[in-house]
Design an enzyme around this catalytic site. Structure first.
Site, PDB file in Angstrom:
ATOM      1  N   LEU A   1     -16.706  11.448  -4.421  1.00 20.60           N
ATOM      2  CA  LEU A   1     -18.092  10.999  -4.398  1.00 20.60           C
ATOM      3  C   LEU A   1     -18.325  10.037  -3.239  1.00 20.60           C
ATOM      4  O   LEU A   1     -17.541   9.099  -3.029  1.00 20.60           O
ATOM      5  CB  LEU A   1     -18.434  10.317  -5.721  1.00 20.60           C
TER       6      LEU A   1
ATOM      7  N   CYS B   1     -13.994  12.802 -14.264  1.00 17.01           N
ATOM      8  CA  CYS B   1     -14.476  11.527 -13.740  1.00 17.01           C
ATOM      9  C   CYS B   1     -14.767  10.552 -14.879  1.00 17.01           C
ATOM     10  O   CYS B   1     -15.488  10.899 -15.819  1.00 17.01           O
ATOM     11  CB  CYS B   1     -15.736  11.740 -12.899  1.00 17.01           C
TER      12      CYS B   1
ATOM     13  N   HIS C   1      -5.707  16.437 -13.003  1.00 16.77           N
ATOM     14  CA  HIS C   1      -5.296  15.117 -12.521  1.00 16.77           C
ATOM     15  C   HIS C   1      -4.230  14.621 -13.489  1.00 16.77           C
ATOM     16  O   HIS C   1      -4.486  14.462 -14.681  1.00 16.77           O
ATOM     17  CB  HIS C   1      -6.497  14.173 -12.496  1.00 16.77           C
TER      18      HIS C   1
ATOM     19  N   ASN D   1      -3.252  17.436  -9.228  1.00 12.43           N
ATOM     20  CA  ASN D   1      -3.949  16.394  -8.476  1.00 12.43           C
ATOM     21  C   ASN D   1      -3.429  15.029  -8.934  1.00 12.43           C
ATOM     22  O   ASN D   1      -3.090  14.853 -10.088  1.00 12.43           O
ATOM     23  CB  ASN D   1      -5.458  16.522  -8.737  1.00 12.43           C
TER      24      ASN D   1
END
Length: 325
Positions: A16, A97, A168, A208
């Site tokens: 972002l 997120c 992630h 990730n």
């Protein structure tokens, strides 16, 4: 038998305020094949805002995926169709997120608590488009961080048609930690992602989190289908110059950092004529000379001058002169 080279062997993470269209054009000059993602774009922004501003990109950015943020299945389906119509190769749903903004909108990492809703979102999106619909998630959230919970999440969402997961390898704390802290404090658990790949061998699994070098990324690629790198690429973008040979077996000549700047100048000139401020492009170049003598002078000159009114590509050329002194 050699491993098949997939497009997502090496991906640059959606970040972002960072991976905008100027950043991605710059990255494409460094690597022909690294798989790029947009910043997260919310469904509200596309449904009620200027979709062209959010979705436009230069054709040279391809291969390119668009990441969406949202939790309403019908809204996500409508936005996925917009993404496909703009020519993107993939639409990715953000389920990772942990920011307050995302939580207040009831999407992002908090969706990991409702895998049935994520599965419904994926089903609607898949019905709306023919491009791949994928998910980026965490290994867990808060105290819902058992392997069984993650396994159930992957099972339900894959049954809804998702064939690729970017995971992630940290869990997220939805309260008590900032987004920055959530990228650093929860321990990395690569073993969890590797286990998911073993349990779901037919799914494409991308790891990730915490990747600092191409050598490390190569080791990870022995266990999963690909790797996604974020901040290390942004802080040291010339890392991408080695990606094509190491990950895609494309042995073309590698441009020097100076040649990359020169190759970017026509794009800079074109964008300035369209009213784009120089700093909107130049800010992504600050780390290009990371670790090279003169890098501090390069960064300082751009930071102090690229924000001024009326400046042009000569600002970059003057900064380049400081490297060779």
């Amino acid at each position: 038998m050699p491993k098949i080279i997939t497009p997502r062997k090496f991906c640059v993470a959606p970040m972002l305020d960072w991976t905008d269209r100027h950043c991605r054009y710059f990255y494409r000059l460094l690597s022909k094949h690294a798989y790029l993602y947009t910043e997260m774009i919310t469904t509200g922004a596309l449904l009620h805002g200027d979709r062209n501003r959010f979705l436009q990109y230069h054709p040279d950015e391809n291969p390119l995926a668009c990441q969406l943020g949202g939790s309403n299945p019908q809204d996500l389906a409508a936005c996925a169709k917009m993404v496909e119509d703009y020519g993107y190769h993939e639409v990715n749903l953000n389920v990772g997120c942990p920011s307050d903004r995302v939580q207040n909108g009831r999407f992002g990492a908090c969706l990991m608590a409702t895998p049935e809703l994520v599965a419904e979102c994926l089903s609607e999106m898949n019905r709306a488009v023919s491009i791949p619909v994928t998910v980026k998630c965490r290994i867990g959230i808060d105290n819902q961080d058992s392997y069984e919970a993650l396994h159930r999440f992957i099972t339900l969402v894959s049954e809804a048609g998702c064939r690729m997961f970017i995971i992630h390898a940290r869990k997220a704390w939805l309260s008590g930690l900032s987004p920055k802290e959530n990228r650093e404090i929860p321990p990395l658990r690569y073993d969890v992602v590797y286990r998911i790949k073993k349990d779901f061998p037919k799914l494409e699994i991308i790891l990730n989190g915490g990747v600092r070098s191409l050598d490390q990324a190569l080791v990870i690629n022995n266990e999963v289908d690909g790797v996604m790198v974020g901040r290390e690429v942004y802080q040291n973008p010339y890392l991408l110059a080695g990606v094509d040979e190491l990950f895609y077996r494309d042995f073309h000549a590698i441009k020097s950092r100076e040649e990359i700047v020169e190759a970017l100048l026509p794009y800079v000139d074109e964008q300035l004529k369209q009213g784009v401020r120089l700093y909107s492009i130049a800010r992504h170049l600050l780390g290009l000379f990371h670790g090279v003598p003169g890098a501090r002078s390069w960064r300082r000159h751009i930071s102090e001058n690229a924000t001024k009114q009326g400046v042009d590509q000569n600002t970059l050329l003057k900064a380049l002169d400081l490297i060779s002194r």
